[in-house]
Write a protein that holds these residues in place. Structure first.
Motif, PDB file in Angstrom:
ATOM      1  N   THR A 143       0.830  -1.207   0.000  1.00 49.05           N
ATOM      2  CA  THR A 143       0.000   0.000   0.000  1.00 49.05           C
ATOM      3  C   THR A 143       0.864   1.257   0.000  1.00 49.05           C
ATOM      4  OG1 THR A 143      -0.274  -0.411   2.354  1.00 49.05           O
ATOM      5  CG2 THR A 143      -2.167  -0.826   0.975  1.00 49.05           C
ATOM      6  N   MET A 146       2.005   1.884  -3.498  1.00 44.82           N
ATOM      7  CA  MET A 146       0.894   2.436  -4.283  1.00 44.82           C
ATOM      8  C   MET A 146       0.697   3.919  -3.940  1.00 44.82           C
ATOM      9  SD  MET A 146      -0.094   0.109  -6.177  1.00 44.82           S
ATOM     10  CE  MET A 146       1.010  -1.271  -6.264  1.00 44.82           C
ATOM     11  N   TYR A 149       2.903   6.323  -5.815  1.00 48.05           N
ATOM     12  CA  TYR A 149       2.454   6.664  -7.164  1.00 48.05           C
ATOM     13  C   TYR A 149       1.254   7.604  -7.117  1.00 48.05           C
ATOM     14  CZ  TYR A 149       5.640   3.304  -9.166  1.00 48.05           C
ATOM     15  OH  TYR A 149       6.775   2.655  -9.545  1.00 48.05           O
ATOM     16  N   ILE A 150       0.338   7.327  -6.171  1.00 46.74           N
ATOM     17  CA  ILE A 150      -0.829   8.203  -6.065  1.00 46.74           C
ATOM     18  C   ILE A 150      -0.375   9.608  -5.679  1.00 46.74           C
ATOM     19  CG2 ILE A 150      -3.041   8.550  -4.913  1.00 46.74           C
ATOM     20  CD1 ILE A 150      -3.147   5.515  -4.441  1.00 46.74           C
ATOM     21  N   ALA A 153       0.952  11.498  -8.700  1.00 49.00           N
ATOM     22  CA  ALA A 153      -0.134  11.999  -9.548  1.00 49.00           C
ATOM     23  C   ALA A 153      -0.829  13.193  -8.884  1.00 49.00           C
ATOM     24  CB  ALA A 153      -1.144  10.891  -9.828  1.00 49.00           C
ATOM     25  N   TYR A 157      -1.170  17.117 -10.163  1.00 53.02           N
ATOM     26  CA  TYR A 157      -2.474  17.775 -10.287  1.00 53.02           C
ATOM     27  C   TYR A 157      -2.496  19.086  -9.496  1.00 53.02           C
ATOM     28  CZ  TYR A 157      -7.408  18.717  -9.705  1.00 53.02           C
ATOM     29  OH  TYR A 157      -8.618  19.333  -9.690  1.00 53.02           O
TER      30      TYR A 157
ATOM     31  N   ALA B 236       8.384   2.271 -15.563  1.00 51.06           N
ATOM     32  CA  ALA B 236       7.419   3.224 -14.986  1.00 51.06           C
ATOM     33  C   ALA B 236       6.415   2.584 -14.045  1.00 51.06           C
ATOM     34  CB  ALA B 236       6.703   3.976 -16.106  1.00 51.06           C
ATOM     35  N   GLY B 237       6.899   1.756 -13.136  1.00 52.97           N
ATOM     36  CA  GLY B 237       5.999   1.202 -12.119  1.00 52.97           C
ATOM     37  C   GLY B 237       5.184  -0.003 -12.553  1.00 52.97           C
ATOM     38  N   PHE B 240       5.184  -2.946 -10.250  1.00 56.09           N
ATOM     39  CA  PHE B 240       4.327  -2.837  -9.062  1.00 56.09           C
ATOM     40  C   PHE B 240       2.861  -3.035  -9.423  1.00 56.09           C
ATOM     41  CE2 PHE B 240       8.065  -0.255  -7.774  1.00 56.09           C
ATOM     42  CZ  PHE B 240       8.513  -1.138  -6.822  1.00 56.09           C
ATOM     43  N   ILE B 241       2.495  -2.563 -10.637  1.00 60.65           N
ATOM     44  CA  ILE B 241       1.113  -2.796 -11.084  1.00 60.65           C
ATOM     45  C   ILE B 241       0.888  -4.297 -11.240  1.00 60.65           C
ATOM     46  CG2 ILE B 241      -0.521  -2.425 -12.944  1.00 60.65           C
ATOM     47  CD1 ILE B 241      -0.149   0.246 -12.424  1.00 60.65           C
ATOM     48  N   PRO B 284      -9.647  14.798 -13.983  1.00 57.15           N
ATOM     49  CA  PRO B 284      -8.301  15.119 -14.471  1.00 57.15           C
ATOM     50  C   PRO B 284      -7.537  13.866 -14.885  1.00 57.15           C
ATOM     51  CG  PRO B 284      -8.444  15.383 -12.092  1.00 57.15           C
ATOM     52  CD  PRO B 284      -9.830  15.116 -12.572  1.00 57.15           C
ATOM     53  N   GLN B 286      -4.560  13.052 -14.346  1.00 59.33           N
ATOM     54  CA  GLN B 286      -3.745  12.478 -13.277  1.00 59.33           C
ATOM     55  C   GLN B 286      -4.536  11.428 -12.501  1.00 59.33           C
ATOM     56  OE1 GLN B 286      -4.024  15.836 -13.631  1.00 59.33           O
ATOM     57  NE2 GLN B 286      -1.973  16.425 -14.303  1.00 59.33           N
ATOM     58  N   ALA B 290      -3.622   7.537 -11.968  1.00 60.55           N
ATOM     59  CA  ALA B 290      -3.438   6.988 -10.626  1.00 60.55           C
ATOM     60  C   ALA B 290      -4.446   5.886 -10.327  1.00 60.55           C
ATOM     61  CB  ALA B 290      -3.553   8.096  -9.586  1.00 60.55           C
ATOM     62  N   TYR B 293      -3.467   2.307  -9.232  1.00 60.43           N
ATOM     63  CA  TYR B 293      -2.908   2.248  -7.879  1.00 60.43           C
ATOM     64  C   TYR B 293      -4.019   2.379  -6.844  1.00 60.43           C
ATOM     65  CZ  TYR B 293       1.040   3.374 -10.847  1.00 60.43           C
ATOM     66  OH  TYR B 293       1.947   3.360 -11.839  1.00 60.43           O
ATOM     67  N   ILE B 294      -4.983   3.271  -7.132  1.00 62.62           N
ATOM     68  CA  ILE B 294      -6.089   3.450  -6.191  1.00 62.62           C
ATOM     69  C   ILE B 294      -6.906   2.156  -6.106  1.00 62.62           C
ATOM     70  CG2 ILE B 294      -8.195   4.762  -5.742  1.00 62.62           C
ATOM     71  CD1 ILE B 294      -6.824   7.141  -7.178  1.00 62.62           C
ATOM     72  N   THR B 296      -5.905  -0.800  -6.665  1.00 59.39           N
ATOM     73  CA  THR B 296      -5.136  -1.790  -5.923  1.00 59.39           C
ATOM     74  C   THR B 296      -5.326  -1.633  -4.420  1.00 59.39           C
ATOM     75  OG1 THR B 296      -3.482  -1.674  -7.627  1.00 59.39           O
ATOM     76  CG2 THR B 296      -2.841  -2.743  -5.598  1.00 59.39           C
ATOM     77  N   VAL B 297      -5.257  -0.381  -3.961  1.00 54.26           N
ATOM     78  CA  VAL B 297      -5.410  -0.149  -2.520  1.00 54.26           C
ATOM     79  C   VAL B 297      -6.792  -0.589  -2.063  1.00 54.26           C
ATOM     80  CG1 VAL B 297      -5.482   1.613  -0.732  1.00 54.26           C
ATOM     81  CG2 VAL B 297      -3.730   1.706  -2.482  1.00 54.26           C
TER      82      VAL B 297
END
Lengths: 364, 321
Positions: A143, A146, A149-150, A153, A157, B236-237, B240-241, B284, B286, B290, B293-294, B296-297
């Motif tokens: 987490t 993650m 990365y969040i 972003a 923004y 670029a990650g 992890f994805i 947006p 971004q 994201a 990742y969101i 995933t959480v």
């Protein structure tokens, strides 16, 4: 096996691991056709040969003290916080909000306010992974990755659409008020009569970092909470049996960790750039992992390891300036330090242990 | 959105999902055997770099793939040594591998090509060409089925088809062979496997090696199929994805296919529509970036079914004495 004296565990093993990491780094330099001895000389003179160099070294060290402490507090509680990068960038946002929107009468008040906001934002960013780990058992390592990365972003923004002044080209916030400039290390040392170069970004944040070191030591070894954190890290089952609340401890460990990471931003955002830039953390959150491992999660160790990495960072910049060796050499050294002091610890520890065992048998 | 756009997005989803699929299956083998691997990212990066370098020098795409697998296996070897032989912390070892790859690729790239960490752009034989499946041209004019077959299913590079073939192969290996049973057992209860006289260390090393090969393919596809050459931090990650997809897939091969397709689709949508407007609210770009990742959480939080990792995952095996 308790044959190994405490000093060997705390000093000898990390030093041998570090030596191995450096020898291999030297081989890497040889492999790309450069002279490791000459490279080392450039690094030492560039980072430690002048007070100018020392200033940069200490500036970087300040970042690494904060992130190193952050990782080590979580480590002590048995948690691996890889989210220092994201927490520190959110800390930067906290500093920017404090400096841009509050009319501070004096820089010292602003520093306290900004440090508080930085810690608050960093801790808030660590709170969600912490809560999910404590309550729902989702692994904090994944987490927090993650959330890095969040965070990146989110920062793009916020900088592009909210904080960027109208008409500005680069993705950065407006400049802070000039009165919020922090005193440089050269000014402070000048007060006590020590001549120190003033054209480097080292600033008063270094002192706050040192205070943080002492604070973490007090917390971990002189308070009830610190004892609970360490007990929880040693054995979750035993500590729960002893009446320690695992949810509470996990939350505290991660909030303190996130707060410390966030506080790094007072050094970079308020101390140096004087505005919030994109990617102001520059990997310091990750270097915190190497620093904590190298420093054995103890504030004194973290301090020394942070200075070492500050030296490597500044030395690496000098190398990139004077030779064809790219700055990424530092990432390789960092990786090797993490590998040998962290993951392959047993490779060094076991032989050293048996050596001490042999010596003891010889005496008996 | 019309049908042609949908086909285009799905087509790009398949291509973007392929490296994720390889990496996800790679992680699956390693973690099912009880070795956590957050170094997928680094292995992919190293593989992408060496495959692009070799393909650029030799002009042969398949030599490039082999080199990529070699680079990834090398890092797998380090991970195995740290995690299995020296019983170190698997997470820390993974972090080290990610940094090692990130630093060494630029260092060596600069030394070999002097392009600031990039490799020379690949052309012709150095890249994967798309394979046109039989009858694609004949079926193409048909309504509905035509575009699906000719554009979505046909016209990908060999590694895409190999990736899809790996899913049933992995399922078969894990659930239908003796090796697979032992591998899964080593991840759940290594002591039992040891008692049965099977080498825990041996099985774990083979799992880590399979992981290396698959990560190598993932990286090679990135550099030789998706892009034309290596660029700094080009993964670029994605590692992890893939890890996230693995958890989403609950460590199962067929679910892994679904999870990686979903993440590939999200990336494709993000590329196609930088901003999505839902009535008065504009989302947006971004946020779209994201989103994986969101998600995933959210998945990790257990709101969409509970994912249970292999029981002995992350723990080095110590024989009792």
């Amino acid at each position: 096996m308790t044959a190994m004296p405490k000093w060997a565990d705390a000093v000898l093993v990390p030093l041998i691991s570090l030596l191995i990491a450096f020898v291999i780094s030297g081989l890497v330099i040889l492999a790309i056709g450069e002279d490791p001895v000459a490279a080392m000389k450039i690094m030492v003179t560039g980072a430690l040969g002048s007070t100018y160099g020392w200033g940069y070294t200490l500036y970087y060290s300040t970042n690494f003290i904060f992130t190193g402490l952050a990782v080590s507090v979580a480590f002590q509680a048995g948690l691996f916080n890889i989210g220092g990068e994201g927490q520190a960038s959110l800390g930067g946002l906290g500093v920017a909000v404090a400096c841009l929107f509050v009319p501070w009468p004096h820089w010292s008040l602003a520093l306290i306010g900004a440090a508080g906001m930085a810690a608050l934002f960093g801790a808030a960013w660590a709170a969600i992974p912490a809560y999910l780990q404590a309550k729902r058992g989702s692994h904090v390592v994944i987490t927090t990755i993650m959330f890095n990365y969040i965070a990146s972003a989110l920062m793009i923004y916020v900088l592009v659409t909210i904080l960027r002044p109208m008409g500005a080209m680069d993705t950065a916030s407006a400049r802070f008020d000039p009165s919020l400039k922090l005193p440089r290390l050269g000014d402070i040392l000048g007060l006590v009569g020590i001549p120190f170069n003033n054209r480097n970004p080292a600033n008063i944040s270094l002192l706050i970092a040192l205070v943080a070191c002492a604070g973490v030591w007090l917390l971990m070894w002189r308070t009830r909470l610190g004892y609970q954190l360490r007990a929880f890290g040693k054995s979750e089952k035993a500590s729960v049996y002893a009446g320690i609340n695992p949810v509470r401890i996990t939350m505290y460990a991660m909030l303190i960790s996130g707060g410390l990471s966030g506080m790094m931003a007072i050094n970079t955002v308020m101390g140096e750039a004087q505005r919030l830039l994109l990617n102001s953390v520059e990997g310091a959150g990750f270097i915190g992992i190497a620093v904590a491992l190298m420093g054995r999660s103890h504030p004194v160790g973290v301090l020394l390891a942070a200075i070492l990495f500050g030296f490597l960072y500044q030395g690496g910049a000098e190398l990139a300036l004077w030779t064809t060796i790219p700055r990424e050499l530092i990432i390789v050294i960092q990786a090797l330090v993490i590998l040998f002091t962290g993951a392959m610890d047993n490779m060094v520890r076991k032989p050293v242990e048996s050596l001490f065992l042999m010596l003891q048998k010889g005496k008996a | 959105m019309d049908f042609a756009t949908l086909i285009q997005i799905l087509d790009s989803s398949v291509r973007l999902a392929t490296p994720l699929l390889f990496a996800c299956l790679a992680g699956l083998f390693s973690e099912r055997a009880g070795v956590f691997d957050i170094g997928l990212e680094g292995k992919m990066l190293a593989a992408a770099f060496l495959s692009a370098s070799v393909a650029a020098v030799t002009g042969s795409v398949w030599l490039g793939v082999l080199a990529g697998i070699f680079a990834s296996l090398l890092l797998s070897g380090i991970h195995g040594l740290a995690a299995i032989t020296f019983r170190g912390n698997q997470l820390i070892s993974g972090v080290a591998i990610n940094f090692l790859a990130s630093g060494l690729t630029v260092l060596l790239g600069q030394k070999w090509f002097g392009l600031g960490g990039r490799t020379p752009p690949l052309t012709g034989e150095g890249r994967f060409e798309s394979i046109t499946l039989p009858f694609a041209d004949a079926i193409a004019p048909l309504p509905f089925i035509g575009p699906i077959y000719a554009e979505l299913i046909s016209g990908h590079s060999a590694l895409v088809y190999l990736g899809f073939a790996c899913v049933p192969a992995a399922a078969w290996l894990l659930y239908r062979t003796r090796f697979g049973l032992r591998l899964r057992a080593v991840g759940e209860n290594p002591a039992a496997v040891d008692t049965a006289g099977v080498s825990v260390v041996g099985i774990r090393y083979s799992a880590v090696a399979i992981c290396g090969v698959l990560c190598g393919l993932a990286g090679a596809y990135l550099a030789l199929g998706l892009a034309a050459g290596f660029g700094k931090e080009m993964t670029a990650g994605r590692g992890f994805i893939a890890l996230a997809a693995l958890i989403f897939a609950k460590w199962r091969p067929w679910y892994a296919l679904g999870a990686t397709m979903l993440f590939g689709f999200l990336e494709a949508v993000g590329n196609r529509f930088p901003t999505i407007e839902l009535g008065p609210i504009a989302i947006p770009s971004q946020f779209v970036q994201a989103l994986p990742y969101i998600i995933t959480v959210v998945i990790l939080a257990g709101f969409i079914g509970k994912a249970r990792p292999p029981r002995a995952g992350g723990e080095p095996y110590v024989k009792e004495r």
